[in-house]
Scaffold this motif. Structure first.
Motif, short mmCIF file in Angstrom:
data_model
loop_
_atom_site.label_atom_id
_atom_site.label_comp_id
_atom_site.label_asym_id
_atom_site.label_seq_id
_atom_site.Cartn_x
_atom_site.Cartn_y
_atom_site.Cartn_z
N TYR A 158 0.85 -1.20 0.00
CA TYR A 158 0.00 0.00 0.00
C TYR A 158 0.88 1.24 0.00
O TYR A 158 1.96 1.26 0.60
CB TYR A 158 -0.96 0.01 1.20
CG TYR A 158 -0.33 0.31 2.54
CD1 TYR A 158 -0.19 1.62 2.99
CD2 TYR A 158 0.11 -0.72 3.38
CE1 TYR A 158 0.37 1.90 4.22
CE2 TYR A 158 0.67 -0.44 4.61
CZ TYR A 158 0.79 0.88 5.03
OH TYR A 158 1.37 1.17 6.25
N GLY A 159 0.41 2.27 -0.67
CA GLY A 159 1.16 3.52 -0.75
C GLY A 159 0.62 4.55 0.23
O GLY A 159 -0.54 4.49 0.65
N SER A 160 1.47 5.49 0.59
CA SER A 160 1.04 6.59 1.47
C SER A 160 1.71 7.87 1.02
O SER A 160 2.67 7.87 0.25
CB SER A 160 1.40 6.30 2.92
OG SER A 160 2.76 6.62 3.18
N PHE A 182 -0.35 -6.05 4.71
CA PHE A 182 -0.01 -5.15 3.61
C PHE A 182 1.26 -4.37 3.97
O PHE A 182 1.39 -3.85 5.08
CB PHE A 182 -1.15 -4.17 3.33
CG PHE A 182 -2.48 -4.84 3.06
CD1 PHE A 182 -2.57 -5.95 2.24
CD2 PHE A 182 -3.64 -4.35 3.64
CE1 PHE A 182 -3.79 -6.56 1.99
CE2 PHE A 182 -4.86 -4.95 3.40
CZ PHE A 182 -4.94 -6.06 2.58
N MET A 183 2.17 -4.27 3.02
CA MET A 183 3.46 -3.62 3.25
C MET A 183 3.43 -2.16 2.83
O MET A 183 2.91 -1.82 1.77
CB MET A 183 4.56 -4.36 2.48
CG MET A 183 4.76 -5.80 2.94
SD MET A 183 5.30 -5.91 4.67
CE MET A 183 6.94 -5.18 4.55
N HIS A 184 4.05 -1.32 3.66
CA HIS A 184 4.03 0.12 3.46
C HIS A 184 5.08 0.57 2.45
O HIS A 184 6.26 0.20 2.54
CB HIS A 184 4.28 0.82 4.79
CG HIS A 184 4.23 2.31 4.72
ND1 HIS A 184 5.01 3.12 5.52
CD2 HIS A 184 3.48 3.15 3.95
CE1 HIS A 184 4.75 4.39 5.26
NE2 HIS A 184 3.84 4.44 4.30
N VAL A 185 4.63 1.40 1.48
CA VAL A 185 5.54 2.06 0.54
C VAL A 185 5.30 3.56 0.64
O VAL A 185 4.31 4.07 0.11
CB VAL A 185 5.30 1.59 -0.91
CG1 VAL A 185 6.28 2.29 -1.86
CG2 VAL A 185 5.44 0.08 -1.01
N PRO A 186 6.16 4.30 1.36
CA PRO A 186 5.93 5.74 1.52
C PRO A 186 6.37 6.54 0.30
O PRO A 186 7.35 6.20 -0.37
CB PRO A 186 6.79 6.08 2.74
CG PRO A 186 7.90 5.07 2.71
CD PRO A 186 7.31 3.81 2.13
N LEU A 204 -2.69 -1.08 -3.34
CA LEU A 204 -3.84 -0.39 -2.75
C LEU A 204 -3.41 0.86 -2.02
O LEU A 204 -2.21 1.08 -1.78
CB LEU A 204 -4.59 -1.32 -1.79
CG LEU A 204 -3.88 -1.70 -0.48
CD1 LEU A 204 -4.87 -1.75 0.68
CD2 LEU A 204 -3.19 -3.07 -0.63
N MET A 205 -4.40 1.67 -1.66
CA MET A 205 -4.19 2.85 -0.81
C MET A 205 -5.41 3.03 0.07
O MET A 205 -6.51 2.60 -0.26
CB MET A 205 -3.99 4.13 -1.65
CG MET A 205 -2.64 4.29 -2.28
SD MET A 205 -2.53 5.84 -3.23
CE MET A 205 -2.69 7.08 -1.93
N VAL A 206 -5.19 3.68 1.22
CA VAL A 206 -6.28 4.18 2.05
C VAL A 206 -6.19 5.69 1.95
O VAL A 206 -5.35 6.32 2.61
CB VAL A 206 -6.15 3.69 3.50
CG1 VAL A 206 -7.33 4.18 4.33
CG2 VAL A 206 -6.07 2.17 3.56
N ASP A 207 -7.02 6.27 1.09
CA ASP A 207 -6.86 7.66 0.68
C ASP A 207 -8.07 8.50 1.10
O ASP A 207 -9.21 8.04 0.98
CB ASP A 207 -6.71 7.72 -0.84
CG ASP A 207 -6.20 9.06 -1.33
OD1 ASP A 207 -5.19 9.54 -0.79
OD2 ASP A 207 -6.81 9.63 -2.26
N PRO A 208 -7.86 9.73 1.60
CA PRO A 208 -9.01 10.58 1.95
C PRO A 208 -9.94 10.79 0.75
O PRO A 208 -9.49 11.00 -0.38
CB PRO A 208 -8.35 11.90 2.37
CG PRO A 208 -6.99 11.50 2.85
CD PRO A 208 -6.57 10.37 1.96
N LEU A 209 -11.23 10.73 1.01
CA LEU A 209 -12.22 10.82 -0.06
C LEU A 209 -12.05 12.06 -0.95
O LEU A 209 -12.12 11.94 -2.17
CB LEU A 209 -13.63 10.78 0.54
CG LEU A 209 -14.80 10.97 -0.43
CD1 LEU A 209 -14.78 9.92 -1.53
CD2 LEU A 209 -16.13 10.96 0.31
N PRO A 210 -11.83 13.25 -0.38
CA PRO A 210 -11.74 14.42 -1.26
C PRO A 210 -10.63 14.35 -2.30
O PRO A 210 -10.76 14.89 -3.39
CB PRO A 210 -11.49 15.58 -0.28
CG PRO A 210 -12.10 15.10 1.00
CD PRO A 210 -11.80 13.63 1.04
N THR A 211 -9.50 13.68 -1.97
CA THR A 211 -8.41 13.61 -2.93
C THR A 211 -8.52 12.42 -3.86
O THR A 211 -7.86 12.39 -4.89
CB THR A 211 -7.05 13.58 -2.20
OG1 THR A 211 -7.02 12.50 -1.28
CG2 THR A 211 -6.80 14.87 -1.47
#
Length: 325
Positions: A158-160, A182-186, A204-211
Motif C-alpha cells: 500500500y502507498g502513502s 499489507f506492506m508500506h511504501v511511503p 492499494l491505498m487508504v486515501d481521503p475521499l476528497p483527494t
C-alpha cells in the motif's frame, strides 16, 4: 488634604473605565491581518480545507486573513512555527489529526507539545478515507485483497503520502483489525502514490475521499470500502469496513488552533466566528460537494475529541510498531 479625595476619585474613574477599555479592545479584534498557517503544501486536502474555511472565517470576523503554507516534516515544521508565534490572536493554525494526534507519538521531538503549546479553538471538518485499487487491478472487492494476503502474506503493498500521514496510520490500523500484512511504501506526497497505484506499481491505498474522488469519478481507481461508520453520499454503493465485518472507524479530521496564552476573549471571538462559518450554507455546500463533513465542535468538546483521538492513535502506533526514520 484635598489632594487625596481627588486622587481617590481619579482611581475610581480609571478602575471603572478598565472593563470598558477591555471590551473596546475585544471589539477591535481583528485590528490587523491574521496569519493562517497551513503546515502542508498547496493543493492537498489540508490546503483545500484551509482555504475554503479561512475565506468564510475572515468574512465572519470582519477582518483580513492570509493563508501561509509552511510545509515540511509531515506538517510538524509549520505546526511548531505556529505554536511559537506570539499569542496575540494574529496567528491561527490549521491543525490535523496527523500533526496533532499522530506525529507527537512518532517522532522523538516535533518541536511542540500540543497540550502545553496550543489551544484548540474548535473543530473544522472530518473526512472519510476510501480503500482503493487501480481500475485495472484484479482485486474487485475487499474480500479479494484479504484472500490474496492470506495466500501470500506481506506481498501486497500500500502507498502513502509519507510516514505518519493518515494514509499510513489508517492502513496500519486496517492491518491490525483485518489481520492482514499489507506492506508500506511511503511517497513524498499523495499525488505520486496515486500515480503509482493507477499504474499498478502498488496494490492499494487508504486515501481521503476528497483527494481520491476525481480518480474514482474518472474511472482510474476502484473504491472497495469506506473507513467510517456510514457510507458516503458521494459513493453510495461503496460499503463501509464495518459492513464488511471489521471493527473499524477512522477519519481524517481538522481543527483550528492558536498559540497557548492567546487571550480568552480572542479565543472566544474566534470560536464564535468559526461556528458561524461552519453554519454558512455556502461553505457547507462546498464542503459536502468535495466529500468533506463539517465538524462543528466548540472548544471544550473539540478538546476532549482531540484527547481521545490522541490516545487512540498512540495505541495504534505502539501496537503496530510503527517507526519513522
Amino acid at each position: 488634604m484635598r489632594v487625596l479625595p481627588r486622587l481617590a476619585l481619579c482611581l475610581a474613574v480609571l478602575t471603572g473605565l478598565a472593563p470598558a477599555a477591555s471590551a473596546l479592545a475585544q471589539d477591535a479584534y481583528p485590528a490587523r491581518q491574521i496569519r493562517a498557517v497551513v503546515p502542508f503544501p498547496a493543493g492537498g486536502i489540508n490546503d483545500t480545507i484551509g482555504r475554503v474555511l479561512f475565506k468564510t472565517l475572515a468574512d465572519k470576523l470582519g477582518g483580513d486573513l492570509v493563508v501561509e503554507n509552511k510545509p515540511g516534516a509531515g506538517g510538524t515544521i509549520g505546526t511548531a512555527s505556529a505554536a511559537r508565534s506570539p499569542a496575540d490572536g494574529y496567528t491561527v493554525l490549521l491543525g490535523a489529526a496527523s500533526t496533532v494526534a499522530v506525529a507527537p507519538h512518532l517522532y522523538k521531538d516535533v518541536g511542540y507539545n500540543v497540550a502545553r503549546d496550543l489551544i484548540a479553538v474548535g473543530g473544522i471538518a472530518s473526512v472519510p478515507s476510501v480503500v482503493i485499487v487501480s481500475q485495472q487491478s484484479k482485486y474487485r472487492q475487499w474480500s479479494d485483497l484479504v484472500a490474496a494476503d492470506q495466500a501470500r502474506p506481506g506481498v501486497l503493498t500500500y502507498g502513502s503520502a509519507g510516514a505518519g500521514t493518515s494514509h499510513h496510520v489508517q492502513a496500519e490500523l486496517l492491518n491490525l483489525r483485518a489481520r492482514t500484512h499489507f506492506m508500506h511504501v511511503p511517497y513524498r506526497g499523495g499525488a505520486p502514490a496515486m500515480t503509482d497505484l493507477i499504474g499498478g506499481q502498488i496494490d492499494l491505498m487508504v486515501d481521503p475521499l476528497p483527494t481520491t474522488l476525481a480518480s474514482v469519478q474518472g474511472g482510474r481507481v476502484r473504491p472497495l470500502a469506506i473507513t467510517t461508520d456510514t457510507r458516503s453520499p458521494l459513493l453510495p454503493d461503496v460499503p463501509t469496513l464495518k459492513e464488511l465485518g471489521l471493527d473499524y472507524n477512522a477519519s481524517t479530521w481538522f481543527g483550528l488552533f492558536v498559540p497557548a496564552g492567546t487571550p480568552a476573549a480572542v479565543v472566544s471571538r474566534l470560536g464564535d466566528a468559526l461556528a458561524a462559518a461552519l453554519a454558512d450554507p455556502a461553505l457547507q455546500a462546498d464542503f459536502r460537494a468535495r466529500g468533506i463533513d463539517p465538524l462543528p465542535q466548540a472548544r471544550e468538546a473539540f478538546t476532549r475529541y482531540v484527547q481521545s483521538e490522541t490516545q487512540t492513535w498512540a495505541a495504534v502506533i505502539k501496537q503496530a510498531g510503527i517507526q519513522v526514520q
